[in-house]
Structures are given as structure tokens and as C-alpha cells.
Design a protein around this motif. Structure first.
Motif, PDB file in Angstrom:
ATOM      1  N   LEU A  27     -10.267  18.079   6.618  1.00 30.11           N
ATOM      2  CA  LEU A  27      -9.303  17.989   7.729  1.00 30.11           C
ATOM      3  C   LEU A  27      -7.866  17.982   7.239  1.00 30.11           C
ATOM      4  N   ALA A  28      -7.602  17.311   6.103  1.00 27.29           N
ATOM      5  CA  ALA A  28      -6.272  17.314   5.470  1.00 27.29           C
ATOM      6  C   ALA A  28      -5.165  16.853   6.405  1.00 27.29           C
ATOM      7  N   LEU A  29      -5.433  15.854   7.225  1.00 26.99           N
ATOM      8  CA  LEU A  29      -4.377  15.271   8.060  1.00 26.99           C
ATOM      9  C   LEU A  29      -3.427  14.466   7.185  1.00 26.99           C
ATOM     10  N   PHE A  30      -2.149  14.488   7.548  1.00 23.59           N
ATOM     11  CA  PHE A  30      -1.159  13.741   6.781  1.00 23.59           C
ATOM     12  C   PHE A  30      -1.218  12.271   7.185  1.00 23.59           C
ATOM     13  N   PRO A  31      -1.594  11.370   6.286  1.00 30.34           N
ATOM     14  CA  PRO A  31      -1.769   9.958   6.662  1.00 30.34           C
ATOM     15  C   PRO A  31      -0.473   9.259   7.046  1.00 30.34           C
ATOM     16  N   HIS A  32       0.674   9.777   6.546  1.00 32.38           N
ATOM     17  CA  HIS A  32       1.962   9.131   6.813  1.00 32.38           C
ATOM     18  C   HIS A  32       2.610   9.636   8.098  1.00 32.38           C
ATOM     19  N   MET A  33       1.955  10.581   8.776  1.00 31.40           N
ATOM     20  CA  MET A  33       2.489  11.116  10.025  1.00 31.40           C
ATOM     21  C   MET A  33       1.599  10.705  11.187  1.00 31.40           C
TER      22      MET A  33
END
Length: 354
Positions: free
Chosen positions: A78-84
Motif C-alpha cells: 500500500l505504501a501509505l505515508f505514515p506521517h501524512m
């Protein structure tokens, strides 16, 4: 929308792949782990080296960098940005393309509402459920309005009920947007339910492309050995079941809206054939057979059973094998649960039967 054509694609995994995906088609790439499915998506997206040609909408795209291929890609991770937060994850692709704030807000809101996640816009990925994370990743892939959507085992880590709901949702969105889509999976049921056509791949080679029935032999070869029978519906019951005659075996099979005297292909996974020394209480789909052969496959045993004149293949783990003590039993009872039997109409033979 865009068609995809692969001509003689080869690299460190893939071996002379030739495949065409028509505009607006949902093609499933089906194969076991390590078959080259993800690598094939990376080739189309321009993320890995290859020889041969990737042709998008009739134009050779080999020299186009990924960002110019106009492809939406949902990777396994998925590669979601954890800081966003969710909003900024979805908006990321639009922002780096230089869209104005107003356009970004409009497109993000529209896409997130379509996927039912607008209410999650201020949350961060770690606060989301698995299904919510999947929807965010799909929204991020769709918001840039790609011509092609690539989905790499998008529901692999979800519960079965949620997987089924999401894949139906994705198919509905794909139809609504008219997106040319490639959906990678190792799940046979998922492939049958989702795909317009199925391409079976194993060890970097494309084995077959076609309908579920067309590719059953390739599935049985590449993933695991299926019990495949040609049958005919002899009686339709009122409860969504039918009596199907497969050679000398009569099975009770779940059906949708089929009539009597329709030819069907019946498939049964060897993992779902139950074996016992004791006769089960339930009579239907229960047969007495003889053990024909026992093969040690390492992680499991393959039990070849002869029921009347029909050969069945069943897989059983080592613990259950020892409990049943098959070595000393020539005759055995076989039970095939209804829910694990699939009957697909042979449309080539029954053009006017449904």
C-alpha cells in the motif's frame, strides 16, 4: 481508455510474455507466489528493466518514465505515508503534478466520497483498519485520473468477508470509470469473481489466457491440482441447489439460475475433500471409495481415491494423515461439502440455456 499490449517481455523472472488487455477490460493475473506477477506489473508501470515492448494505446511506451505512463498503482504494501493524514496521502500525486489547491481539493473530495472515506480525511494510516487503508490506497491511485489501474494483491491480508465486499466494490468502480485494469492475485475464487478474463502465469511464463473455464487446466497445473469434472444438471432444486451428474457420481451442487439439462464444469479443491474411516451422518455428497495411491508432497499428503470409476485427489496434512491411519485402510469414506463445490456453465455448449 487505454489498451495494453506486451510483446516478448523478458527479464530476470519473465520469459517471453505476450499479452493484450483491451480498453476498459479487467484482466486478472493469477499465479502462485514467485510466479512473476508483481514483476509484470512493474514492467507495465516502467519500474523495472525488461526487453521487449510495452505498448499503451497503440504507442510504444518503453522510453517513457513511470510518471508519464499515466498509471495508477496500488502495491501490496500500500505504501501509505505514515506521517501524512488520509487527505494528504490521497492528494500527494496531484500536488507533485502542480495542480492548484482548488483543483486538488475538488478531486480529492470527489474521489474519497466515491470510496466512502471522506470522513477519514483527518486520520493517520496507523489509526485505520485494513479495509480503510485499502480504500485510501485505491483513492490515491484513482485521484490522478489514470488511464490504467494496476492492483497487486490488494486484499491479500484482509478477512475473507471483507475481501469479497471490497473486490465487488472495486469492480463496480472499475466499470463506472471505464478503467483498463490489471488485478493480480493468487486466489482462484477471487480471479473467477473479478476478472473479465484470467491470465495464468507460473515461473515467469504465461500459461493461458481466457475465461475461468478456459484456464482451469492451467490453474490446476500452476497453483494446485483441481478436481475438474464435466457434468450435466439433471434436476434443479428450489433452494439454490442442483443435482449434477459427473460421470457415475451424482453431486449436490450450489447454482445460481441454471436450468436442467445444462452442461457444467464442476471444480473441487483437493484441500476441501474430507476423508474419514467412519461413515459421515450426512448422506449427500458422501461416497465410499478405495485408496488408489498415497503421495508424500512434503507439507502434505496427496491421497488418490477411486470412487466408482471416478478418480479424486485430496490433500491432507501429516497430523490428520496419521490420525486417520490411511496406510492400513483400503476403503475410505469421502465427503465433499457443498460450499466448496463450484459449477460453471459451459457457455460454448449452452448458448441458449440460461
Amino acid at each position: 481508455m487505454t489498451s495494453i499490449e506486451l510483446r516478448h517481455i523478458s527479464n530476470y523472472i519473465l520469459n517471453d510474455i505476450n499479452l493484450r488487455v483491451d480498453s476498459k477490460e479487467l484482466m486478472v493475473i493469477l499465479g502462485p507466489n514467485g510466479a512473476g506477477k508483481t514483476t509484470l506489473l512493474n514492467v507495465i508501470a516502467g519500474l523495472t528493466k525488461y526487453s521487449g515492448n510495452v505498448i499503451l494505446d497503440g504507442k510504444v511506451a518503453d522510453n517513457l518514465p513511470p510518471y508519464k505512463r499515466n498509471i495508477g498503482y496500488v502495491p501490496q504494501s500500500l505504501a501509505l505515508f505514515p506521517h501524512m493524514n488520509v487527505y494528504n496521502n490521497v492528494a500527494y500525486g496531484l500536488k507533485i503534478r502542480g495542480f492548484s489547491k482548488a483543483v486538488v481539493e475538488e478531486k480529492v473530495k470527489e474521489t474519497m466520497k466515491m470510496l466512502g472515506i471522506w470522513k477519514l480525511r483527518d486520520k493517520y494510516p496507523k489509526k485505520l483498519s485494513g479495509g480503510e487503508q485499502q480504500r485510501v490506497a485505491i483513492a490515491r491511485a484513482l485521484v490522478t485520473e489514470p488511464n490504467i489501474l494496476l492492483l497487486d494483491e490488494p486484499f491479500n491480508n484482509l478477512q475473507i468477508s471483507l475481501r469479497k465486499a471490497l473486490r465487488l466494490e472495486v469492480k463496480e468502480i472499475q466499470r463506472k470509470l471505464g478503467l483498463t485494469t490489471i488485478f493480480v492475485t493468487h486466489d482462484i475464487d477471487e480471479a473467477e469473481e473479478v476478472g473479465d478474463r484470467i491470465a495464468v502465469i507460473d515461473r515467469g511464463r504465461l500459461l493461458n489466457v481466457g475465461s475461468y473455464i478456459d484456464v482451469l487446466p492451467a490453474i490446476s497445473s500452476a497453483i494446485y491440482k483441481l478436481n475438474i469434472f464435466k457434468g450435466r444438471i439433471v434436476e434443479v432444486l428450489s433452494s439454490g441447489l442442483a443435482k449434477v451428474l459427473c460421470g457415475d457420481l451424482q453431486l449436490l451442487v450450489p447454482v445460481d439460475d441454471y436450468h436442467s439439462n445444462v452442461d457444467v464444469t464442476v471444480t473441487i479443491s483437493p484441500y476441501h475433500i474430507l476423508i474419514s474411516n467412519v461413515k459421515p451422518n450426512i448422506e449427500f455428497n458422501t461416497f465410499k471409495g478405495k485408496i488408489y495411491e498415497v503421495k508424500d508432497k512434503g507439507h502434505y499428503y496427496e491421497i488418490i481415491i477411486k470412487v466408482k470409476n471416478t478418480i479424486l485427489s485430496a490433500y491432507i496434512n501429516h497430523e490428520n494423515f496419521e490420525n486417520i491411519n490411511l496406510d492400513s485402510q483400503n476403503e475410505i469414506y469421502v465427503k465433499i461439502p457443498i460450499r466448496y463445490i463450484k459449477a460453471s456453465v459451459n457457455h460454448h455448449d449452452n448458448k441458449n440455456s440460461l
